[in-house]
Design an enzyme around this catalytic site. Structure first.
Site, short mmCIF file in Angstrom:
data_model
loop_
_atom_site.label_atom_id
_atom_site.label_comp_id
_atom_site.label_asym_id
_atom_site.label_seq_id
_atom_site.Cartn_x
_atom_site.Cartn_y
_atom_site.Cartn_z
N ASP A 20 0.82 -1.21 0.00
CA ASP A 20 0.00 0.00 0.00
C ASP A 20 0.85 1.26 0.00
OD1 ASP A 20 0.71 -0.89 2.69
OD2 ASP A 20 -0.44 0.82 3.41
N ASP A 66 7.64 4.42 -1.21
CA ASP A 66 7.30 3.87 0.09
C ASP A 66 6.01 3.07 -0.08
OD1 ASP A 66 6.78 3.35 2.75
OD2 ASP A 66 6.23 5.40 3.26
N GLU A 121 0.06 -1.28 5.63
CA GLU A 121 1.06 -0.82 6.61
C GLU A 121 0.89 0.65 6.92
OE1 GLU A 121 5.10 0.89 7.75
OE2 GLU A 121 3.71 1.37 6.11
N GLU A 122 0.51 1.43 5.93
CA GLU A 122 0.43 2.88 6.11
C GLU A 122 -0.68 3.29 7.08
OE1 GLU A 122 2.52 4.97 5.25
OE2 GLU A 122 3.62 4.21 3.52
N ASP A 156 12.24 -0.72 3.94
CA ASP A 156 11.22 0.34 4.01
C ASP A 156 11.82 1.62 4.59
OD1 ASP A 156 8.75 1.55 3.82
OD2 ASP A 156 7.93 0.61 5.63
N HIS A 209 5.50 10.27 0.90
CA HIS A 209 4.12 10.74 1.15
C HIS A 209 3.87 12.10 0.52
CE1 HIS A 209 3.64 8.11 5.06
NE2 HIS A 209 4.18 7.44 4.05
#
Length: 411
Positions: free
Chosen positions: A81, A142, A176-177, A199, A381
């Site tokens: 994700d 990411d 995960e986010e 990561d 992000h």
């Protein structure tokens, strides 16, 4: 390592929209994660990994059989994700070959420029192949950089059977986010002795400590009525939400903290006059301080109810993950061998803390020691996100040396 193969795979991966949805009750929270997992499943089976599988929660697991029967099982993990903070739909990656330095204007939005002033690490990647966004979306490095690294690592090990290794487990998680990466992927499902997440940012970093994390969901209930007859009757949940956020000290905001300082981060406000919801991230390296931060939010809720008679404010605290440092102390070889892998390649690993979390935070808490490794990510992000192909290649090399080092141990 196959440089072009790694690049082309990364470019394909980032164009699949896998934005996590923290309002969803589904698992995974967005259909693109299932779609990307199916693509990876097909590629893993094409490599000859016959046990590769994807479960109904989108988790992809495969095993690269070892050639040293007595060696511990090593797992490598990345998540499918991407962050909901910036759109991951319609990603159009921009490749800058042999980056020569200076600011990088982004082709999809003239107002978006990656500057060396705001991003000084650009000075360390001159000559690298840089992949950016076009300025209208995030890139998704990411953690699709981590996914691409692990896929290239698996292919490289298969192409070089002389490299000693125990069984290598490949694990791709979802959501995960939004703090749900391991919800449907406990260590028992993985069956490894040690794991590593790809990561992290940059190159040659081993993250051995993370934030501990919770999330507060604040629900404000107001009274909605036509504004023409609202005097002394309407209770506006939007105004109450704005007031509550103002009660949270800006000194404790992420934009005003650094190092080991924790923070409270209100990151979404949704709703209307009748009801509004605020989501607030709670972060601290000291797990015991999470409750203190939660009490600050509860106090703000009480004050808000007093300021807006007739409104109701409830605070629900959702546990997310805990600092991996304590768990890693139980298996010091996890970090030690990552450092040694760098040394074997003539590199100096930097042990760092991460002001965030990874799936490794939860895996470690659950008993599977899982440090986090660099994967060439930068400005995550954000529409200004970029990744270095050269740093991704370096990460593949680190993975090979980690596998080699663990092959020298006994289960």
């Amino acid at each position: 390592m196959n440089r072009d193969r790694l690049l082309q795979r990364f470019l394909r991966l980032v164009q699949v929209d896998t934005t996590a949805n923290d309002s969803s009750t589904e698992s995974p929270s967005s259909p693109g994660q299932i779609e990307l997992g199916k693509i990876l499943l097909h590629e893993l089976r094409e490599m000859g990994l016959e046990d590769a599988r994807q479960d109904r929660n989108g988790i992809v697991i495969a095993t690269l059989p070892g050639n040293v029967a007595t060696a511990p099982v090593v797992a490598f993990n990345a998540h499918l994700d991407t962050s909901p903070e910036t759109s991951g739909a319609g990603v159009r990656p921009n490749v800058v070959e042999r980056y020569s330095g200076g600011d990088i204007p982004l082709p999809g939005d003239p107002s978006k420029i990656i500057t060396t002033k705001a991003c000084p690490e650009l000075d360390s990647v001159i000559g690298h192949t840089i992949i950016t966004t076009d300025g209208t979306t995030l890139l998704g490095g990411d953690d699709k950089a981590g996914v691409a690294i692990i896929m290239e690592l698996a292919r490289h090990l298969l192409e070089h059977p002389q490299i000693p290794r125990g069984d290598v487990r490949i694990v791709f998680t979802c959501d995960e986010e939004i703090g749900q990466g391991t919800r449907n992927c406990p260590p028992s499902l993985i069956g490894a002795d040690v794991a590593y997440t790809f990561d992290g940012g940059g190159q040659n970093i081993v993250d051995h400590e993370t934030f501990s994390a919770d999330m507060a969901v604040v629900t404000i209930t107001g009274i909605n009525i036509h504004p023409a007859i609202a005097k002394n009757r309407m209770v506006n949940a939007v105004r109450a939400a704005a007031f509550l956020v103002q009660q949270l000290s800006r000194d404790d905001a992420p934009e005003n903290t650094e190092g080991r300082q924790g923070f409270l981060h209100p990151y979404t406000i949704e709703g209307g006059v009748g009801a509004s919801t605020i989501r607030i991230l709670i972060r601290d390296f000291d797990s015991a301080q999470l409750e203190h931060h939660a009490d600050v939010i509860r106090t703000a809720a009480t004050v808000t109810e007093g300021e807006f008679p007739g409104c109701g404010v409830s605070v629900a605290i959702v546990r997310q993950y805990r600092n991996m440092a304590d768990g890693l102390k139980k298996e010091p070889r996890a970090v030690q061998f990552a450092v040694e892998a760098h040394q074997r390649l003539g590199r100096m690993a930097r042990l760092e803390i991460i002001r965030g979390g990874t799936d490794g935070s939860q895996f470690t808490e659950q008993g599977l020691p899982t440090p986090n490794l660099s994967s060439g990510q930068h400005n995550i992000h954000s529409p200004l996100e970029w990744a270095s192909l050269d740093e991704m290649l370096a990460a593949v090399e680190i993975g090979v040396e980690i596998v080699r080092r663990w092959s020298e141990e006994k289960k």
